[in-house]
Write a protein that holds these residues in place. Structure first.
Motif, PDB file in Angstrom:
ATOM      1  N   HIS A   1     -54.958  34.861  49.866  1.00 27.60           N
ATOM      2  CA  HIS A   1     -56.087  33.975  50.089  1.00 27.60           C
ATOM      3  C   HIS A   1     -56.181  33.613  51.575  1.00 27.60           C
ATOM      4  O   HIS A   1     -55.181  33.640  52.294  1.00 27.60           O
ATOM      5  CB  HIS A   1     -55.889  32.677  49.291  1.00 27.60           C
TER       6      HIS A   1
ATOM      7  N   HIS B   1     -57.599  28.263  52.149  1.00 31.37           N
ATOM      8  CA  HIS B   1     -57.863  28.257  50.709  1.00 31.37           C
ATOM      9  C   HIS B   1     -56.585  28.007  49.907  1.00 31.37           C
ATOM     10  O   HIS B   1     -56.644  27.590  48.743  1.00 31.37           O
ATOM     11  CB  HIS B   1     -58.472  29.608  50.315  1.00 31.37           C
TER      12      HIS B   1
ATOM     13  N   PHE C   1     -55.776  24.802  47.816  1.00 31.32           N
ATOM     14  CA  PHE C   1     -56.525  24.509  46.594  1.00 31.32           C
ATOM     15  C   PHE C   1     -55.837  25.062  45.348  1.00 31.32           C
ATOM     16  O   PHE C   1     -56.263  24.815  44.239  1.00 31.32           O
ATOM     17  CB  PHE C   1     -57.952  25.051  46.709  1.00 31.32           C
TER      18      PHE C   1
ATOM     19  N   ALA D   1     -55.818  27.902  43.895  1.00 26.72           N
ATOM     20  CA  ALA D   1     -56.672  28.702  43.003  1.00 26.72           C
ATOM     21  C   ALA D   1     -55.781  29.585  42.117  1.00 26.72           C
ATOM     22  O   ALA D   1     -54.612  29.816  42.442  1.00 26.72           O
ATOM     23  CB  ALA D   1     -57.636  29.554  43.832  1.00 26.72           C
ATOM     24  N   PRO D   2     -56.332  30.069  40.989  1.00 26.55           N
ATOM     25  CA  PRO D   2     -55.469  30.722  39.988  1.00 26.55           C
ATOM     26  C   PRO D   2     -54.579  31.841  40.527  1.00 26.55           C
ATOM     27  O   PRO D   2     -53.453  32.013  40.061  1.00 26.55           O
ATOM     28  CB  PRO D   2     -56.488  31.263  38.968  1.00 26.55           C
TER      29      PRO D   2
ATOM     30  N   VAL E   1     -62.446  24.625  42.212  1.00 23.03           N
ATOM     31  CA  VAL E   1     -62.339  25.326  43.492  1.00 23.03           C
ATOM     32  C   VAL E   1     -62.782  26.767  43.291  1.00 23.03           C
ATOM     33  O   VAL E   1     -62.770  27.295  42.183  1.00 23.03           O
ATOM     34  CB  VAL E   1     -60.896  25.312  44.044  1.00 23.03           C
ATOM     35  N   SER E   2     -63.165  27.372  44.384  1.00 23.18           N
ATOM     36  CA  SER E   2     -63.569  28.765  44.351  1.00 23.18           C
ATOM     37  C   SER E   2     -62.367  29.648  44.018  1.00 23.18           C
ATOM     38  O   SER E   2     -61.248  29.372  44.433  1.00 23.18           O
ATOM     39  CB  SER E   2     -64.141  29.135  45.717  1.00 23.18           C
ATOM     40  N   PHE E   3     -62.617  30.712  43.248  1.00 24.73           N
ATOM     41  CA  PHE E   3     -61.526  31.615  42.869  1.00 24.73           C
ATOM     42  C   PHE E   3     -60.950  32.291  44.109  1.00 24.73           C
ATOM     43  O   PHE E   3     -59.740  32.372  44.288  1.00 24.73           O
ATOM     44  CB  PHE E   3     -62.053  32.648  41.868  1.00 24.73           C
ATOM     45  N   PHE E   4     -61.830  32.779  44.950  1.00 25.69           N
ATOM     46  CA  PHE E   4     -61.449  33.326  46.252  1.00 25.69           C
ATOM     47  C   PHE E   4     -62.178  32.545  47.343  1.00 25.69           C
ATOM     48  O   PHE E   4     -63.167  31.866  47.068  1.00 25.69           O
ATOM     49  CB  PHE E   4     -61.840  34.811  46.362  1.00 25.69           C
TER      50      PHE E   4
ATOM     51  N   SER F   1     -64.498  26.306  49.730  1.00 26.36           N
ATOM     52  CA  SER F   1     -63.519  26.530  48.665  1.00 26.36           C
ATOM     53  C   SER F   1     -63.602  25.412  47.635  1.00 26.36           C
ATOM     54  O   SER F   1     -63.473  25.639  46.438  1.00 26.36           O
ATOM     55  CB  SER F   1     -62.105  26.579  49.249  1.00 26.36           C
ATOM     56  N   ASP F   2     -63.816  24.201  48.113  1.00 24.63           N
ATOM     57  CA  ASP F   2     -63.957  23.040  47.234  1.00 24.63           C
ATOM     58  C   ASP F   2     -65.398  23.021  46.719  1.00 24.63           C
ATOM     59  O   ASP F   2     -66.339  22.928  47.504  1.00 24.63           O
ATOM     60  CB  ASP F   2     -63.647  21.776  48.039  1.00 24.63           C
TER      61      ASP F   2
END
Lengths: 525, 525
Positions: A100, A104, A107, A109-110, B280-283, B290-291
């Motif tokens: 990422h 980013h 955050f 993210a997954p 949040v954005s995945f990427f 992103s938020d």
């Protein structure tokens, strides 16, 4: 030129022009940059174990690294087992792992994970390129580490924003590595000492050769040393690459099981290590030794795989005033084709009878491989690539990479059925790239080695449920059908005659093909 | 009773009776012990990504952990990507990773690696059981960690000598975990605050539900809160398990792309988190946030996935004097079957029309999944399992484990072709265990999502070489043939009528089956 393009151009400038990949969104700019850097060949694998194994096979044959391009932590994780095998092969490899964007990460993210931590256990060097102004230098450093002797794993984490950003100015564009650490020279006094050891009276000496010592011209020097001293020449059980066959000095490979190694080394009183570790058991067993060197045998570590083994053996031959030619080279002698029931022995005979000159044999036959060595030692000159790290699922990817490195050579891939299923997706890449690989699946419908091991660990109670977990016959896999479903033509054979016919045919015809050899598990002991 | 048997018996005593495995020599004593511990069911996977993904699917449906038994560092590495997905799903899991005997490690045999370091990035807890006298306690602790709310990954490294040794005395045999940390109660003042927030004038509120809040009875409580406050109910894009369909309160799932999330949240001024992270954005993308929370929206983290979400929502409904019933539950309403060209929309209609009650849907359809939600929301009650960690290759293994956990429920596995190839070996386990799984492959012959993303990252030059790396059509894969080669009956379909017919048939017939749905990539935007 954004960071991704700088990275690719720095790789190309450093001599890396093949990138095995399974990319995702975080690698998008690197993939897009491929269109601006046509010197870099991108090869797609449908699973990362294919990608990293192919990079290993490529390096073993090309003698230089390929790059891999992997998708964040999970993509790297999927490739780690074959990076482990590559590390054990001392194959140079430059892994580029997309991450990422730095901003980013917080955050969570997954797809976020600690990529550096995942990479470290299997890498000699790990770095995150935190700025586009740094990417050229970081890429060059990754290549420098990878190419340092004997060959290392370098993993560069490339955040998406480093990839998509533009550098402050053109002083940050395209770097090549300086000062690659070549093989370390072995000092003259070590050469003299080893010569003295080999000449000492009343001792039975052996050289344990590994790494570059198993390639020409080192093999010829080893053969001259043997001619001068009558020492035996051994190699480890599993080696990245051995040049062998008619005309080459024959090296005795240590057997897999510890008892057999102890027996083989029984008479040796002096063991000189030249690029190979001291022999140890692959696994530990209750009440069996891990160290397989007999108590009466003295071990001398003359040179590691990081040393200049070719010069060392040359110098040693000279120090010994060795004859200019080895006393013994393997003669050109092919076994006859066999017939009747198909088994690993009859398959080995077919290989020995039919292997073309300069073939590359990738061997992960496990229990089906035992007859291959003797049956092929008089075949024309070829290279033999072993499963170096014990992590099965390496043969099909390594074959894929080897064929990319040497498009003019026939690759013969030998795999157990259990191991083949780990990275079976390799076949698709072989079809896509139209690679000249004949894959032989030893289809004994079992993790046969585990049935052997179950007997060795001393279990005395009923083991029917345990054995069920080593069995692959419920349901039976159909590798011929599986290969065809991925675009590789294939044939299932049940007799030696049928195997001989199709194998002979495929040694002459180019392109990928799979032979599913239906055999019974080999009976050991 | 040796260490391996103590470990197995401790797992069984702690309520774990399924072990997904791909073992090797270092796990031999654990495998052998299975014959003495018949309460433990061993399920073989041909690749470790199958094994760990199956353990994830099992946990999501059984609500308790399975064990995995893995072969040293490389075996663990092969399973890490799906452990990553399981960690993101908060699935409890106990990984047992065999290692060399402790005394053998120093010899650096080929399979040696730092297993703890590999495990740590994806595990909440890692320990090496260094003595047979410790294995019972260590196993119980692994189970305790795994079962602690909301569900965690525990990895226990089991050296071979711990496994084969006998304890000093019987005080070291069989332990069960004490004090499993259940979900944390949400304090009364938090409930009151949230109620006050939801009642404030002039605001548009939403609850973001995750974890157990997406299961009954929590959903019903959320529906009561909605009835009292007119708040919207959202969930993240990817969730471990959501109970949905006719009779359940409908939760709006956030879309995948950030722009669409921003648009959906446009009117929301108060977002209450209940078991879910803030969106949040995945990427990350250049020049995109992103938020995804709008600037005018206040976020309140009322409860995390470790909290007792069911009690929290119940208390909140009471605090709000909410009606005893949700105002809106999804009505029983199935879409009609469609006809003509096969595409993700017509497939979604067939699912909505035919899904049996209590089905388990495992969704990794990626670009082919967009129509599924609306088409199935009026189907009979079912559970929906998403790709939680973004690492593709999860649907087939998760389906495998889910079917083992719930043998009386139909499992429908939806997978893109790219993702399916990662862990295609799952099919063999499905055949071997005769699991009631219908797998639908959305065969669009591309990593279609990456073509979409390539357009989103703003690349303007020619991208023909880049796009070639997202294409799976050279050669074309034949999933029907591939499934059959692993013992799963299968059919390739090219029209909606053909899909409808075979899907209807398979919803009634038990056992594994694969439908290869030949579709064009969905066109987005």
């Amino acid at each position: 030129m954004n960071g991704a393009e700088i990275m690719l151009r720095s790789l190309v400038s450093s001599g890396i022009d093949v990138c095995f990949t399974n990319p995702g969104t975080s690698e998008m700019h690197a993939v897009a940059a491929l269109d601006r850097v046509p010197e870099m060949r991108g090869v797609l694998g449908l699973f990362e174990g294919v990608v990293t194994g192919a990079a290993d096979g490529y390096a073993r044959i090309a003698g230089k690294p390929a790059a891999t391009l992997l998708h964040l932590g999970p993509g790297l994780a999927n490739g780690l087992a074959n990076i482990h095998n590559a590390r054990r092969a001392a194959s140079p490899m430059v892994n580029i792992v997309g991450d990422h964007a730095l901003e980013h990460r917080k955050f969570d993210a997954p797809l976020t994970s600690d990529i550096e931590a995942l990479a470290r256990p299997m890498s000699a060097w790990v770095r995150t390129s935190r700025s586009v102004n740094q990417i050229a230098v970081d890429t060059a450093e990754a290549v420098r580490i990878a190419r340092s002797a004997p060959g290392r794993i370098a993993t560069l984490v490339l955040p998406a924003d480093t990839s998509w950003s533009l550098p402050d100015d053109d002083t940050h564009e395209v770097e090549t590595p300086s000062e690659i650490e070549g093989p370390i020279p072995v000092k003259a006094d070590v050469v003299e000492s080893v010569a003295a050891i080999l000449k000492s009276d009343g001792e039975t000496s052996a050289l344990m050769l590994g790494g570059a010592a198993l390639l020409e011209p080192a093999l010829t020097f080893a053969g001259r040393i043997q001619a001068a001293t009558e020492c035996r020449l051994f190699s480890p059980t599993f080696n990245a690459r051995t040049t062998r066959g008619a005309g080459h000095v024959r090296v005795e490979k240590l057997p897999y099981f510890g008892e057999a190694v102890v027996s083989l080394l029984h008479k040796t009183t002096q063991l000189i290590l030249a690029g190979a570790p001291s022999p140890v058991s692959f696994f530990a067993y209750p009440d069996k030794p891990s160290d397989l060197v007999p108590a009466h045998c003295q071990v001398y570590e003359a040179a590691t795989s990081s040393h200049d083994l070719t010069s060392f053996l040359s110098d040693l031959a000279d120090e010994l005033d060795a004859p200019s030619e080895p006393g013994r080279r393997a003669g050109a002698q092919r076994p006859p084709l066999m017939s009747g029931d198909l088994n690993p022995g009859t398959i080995a005979a077919a290989l020995g009878h039919l292997l073309p000159e300069h073939a590359i044999v990738v061997d992960e036959g496990a229990t089906s491989s035992f007859a291959l060595g003797p049956m092929t030692e008089g075949a024309p000159s070829h290279d033999w690539l072993d499963l170096t790290g014990g992590s099965i699922g390496q043969a099909l990817p390594v074959s894929t990479g080897a064929a990319i490195a040497a498009p003019d050579r026939k690759v013969v891939c030998l795999s157990g059925d259990g191991g083949a299923m780990y990275t079976i997706q390799s076949l698709w890449t072989q079809a896509r790239e139209n690679l000249d690989i004949v894959t032989v699946i030893f289809a004994n419908r079992a993790y046969a080695i585990l049935n052997v091991e179950l007997g060795r660990v001393g279990v005395e109670h009923d083991t029917s449920r345990a054995k069920e977990l080593f069995s692959l016959d419920r349901p039976e896999l159909n590798f011929a059908e599986m290969a065809q479903s991925m675009g590789v033509p294939a044939k299932r054979v049940e007799t030696t005659e049928a195997f001989n016919e199709v194998f002979a045919e495929r040694m002459k015809a180019p392109g990928p093909f799979l032979i599913e050899a239906m055999i019974d598990p080999i009976q050991l002991g």
